[in-house]
Enzyme design. Structure first.
Site, PDB file in Angstrom:
ATOM      1  N   ASP A 126     -19.644   2.734  11.433  1.00 25.60           N
ATOM      2  CA  ASP A 126     -18.349   2.237  10.955  1.00 25.60           C
ATOM      3  C   ASP A 126     -18.470   0.765  10.545  1.00 25.60           C
ATOM      4  OD1 ASP A 126     -15.448   2.529  10.562  1.00 25.60           O
ATOM      5  OD2 ASP A 126     -15.276   1.143  12.236  1.00 25.60           O
TER       6      ASP A 126
ATOM      7  N   ARG B 153      -7.446   3.200  -4.589  1.00 27.57           N
ATOM      8  CA  ARG B 153      -7.692   2.359  -3.407  1.00 27.57           C
ATOM      9  C   ARG B 153      -8.739   2.947  -2.468  1.00 27.57           C
ATOM     10  NH1 ARG B 153      -2.190   1.856  -0.583  1.00 27.57           N
ATOM     11  NH2 ARG B 153      -3.375   0.525   0.822  1.00 27.57           N
ATOM     12  N   LYS B 154      -9.264   4.128  -2.794  1.00 27.46           N
ATOM     13  CA  LYS B 154     -10.211   4.792  -1.897  1.00 27.46           C
ATOM     14  C   LYS B 154     -11.659   4.435  -2.228  1.00 27.46           C
ATOM     15  CE  LYS B 154      -7.292   8.875  -1.237  1.00 27.46           C
ATOM     16  NZ  LYS B 154      -7.160  10.323  -1.477  1.00 27.46           N
TER      17      LYS B 154
END
Lengths: 186, 186
Positions: free
Chosen positions: B100, B145-146
């Site tokens: 992450d 926005r991804k």
């Protein structure tokens, strides 16, 4: 946190739920507290990841409750200030870690020694540091050595759904060390 | 670890790759080191989750290198003894956390301030504590926005594929604090 903890303790006192113990070292969570044969690198000072951050309330504050009959685990969780991602918010990796810990504990109770094969987390709403969350995890089904689980991460008052997750865990041969098996990473 | 680090530093010296700085607090990673307006709970002593474990080599030891033109990030990572899951092995949650962190850093470089919307990790082979890994992450595509990313986690010598992961990050409005946006959890 205390109020919700007392509520869960009262639930446990009623019978179907059991408060699970928490130890700082991984081997203490295994049956008899012993390592399987061939465990590598365990001689030194190791620490269970979720118990690695020093200081009361600084890292992962949590308590787990198991309902074995329902194959369900509740985990009360309060992320401390050392779990920061964006300023003031909990790191996505910390949320993934507590979900992995909760689902792994549930799978262990249902199927014996397991390892994570897949973990998928949908992050729906940011989690402020210090928020009190309730993870609701359950084993949905078992297929051979596979245990399929799901988890909802809500605010403890139930108002906000912060995350949804699924986990696939693989049951291991309890006589082998996990490093000798294929797959799995816990 | 040092040998692989020197190799990556040499690659950085050649031009296309840049060694990224690492700070102990989240706000130091943001442009200008300032918090966006409305950041909650940031007055106290917070710590970036991946830098929260005290002691040299005990927790997440890592260094990140960015190739902006290729939208690619390499992260050299050595899990310390405080990241334990099964005895002697790295906790699945710790692997999810460094993935992450690496994909979030790559997405930040490509698209500006982002939050994790989904993280999915396939665990293929256990990671012994102290192993030296190389995470190879890249932004596959941007849609509005991804930001869609993927990551391979291999032993630093390249022989073992330990994990594969995908990440979906959402670009935020840089004038707002992430807590004011929908979705995201980093």
């Amino acid at each position: 946190m205390r109020r919700h903890y007392r509520r869960l303790l009262a639930m446990a006192a009623a019978g179907a739920w059991a408060r699970l113990p928490s130890y700082p070292r991984a081997r203490q969570h295994l049956p008899g507290g012993r390592c399987p044969a061939g465990a590598p690198g365990t001689a030194g000072d190791t620490r269970l990841f979720l118990r690695a951050i020093e200081g009361a309330g600084a890292g992962f504050e949590y308590a787990m409750f198991l309902n074995a009959a329902e194959r369900r685990l509740l985990c009360l969780f309060q992320p401390g200030p050392y779990l920061e991602g964006h300023p003031g918010l909990t790191h996505g990796g910390a949320i993934a870690a507590i979900v992995d810990g909760a689902l792994g504990t549930c799978a262990l109770a249902v199927a014996g020694t397991v390892m994570t094969a897949n973990l998928s987390v949908d992050y729906l709403a940011p989690v402020p540091l210090g928020a009190v969350l309730l993870l609701d995890g359950r084993a949905e089904r078992l297929e051979g050595r596979k245990v399929f689980l799901s988890c909802h991460v809500r605010s403890a008052d139930g108002d906000t759904l912060h995350a949804r997750a699924t986990g696939l865990f693989i049951r291991l041969d309890p006589t082998k060390h996990p490093a000798q098996e294929e797959g799995g990473g816990r």
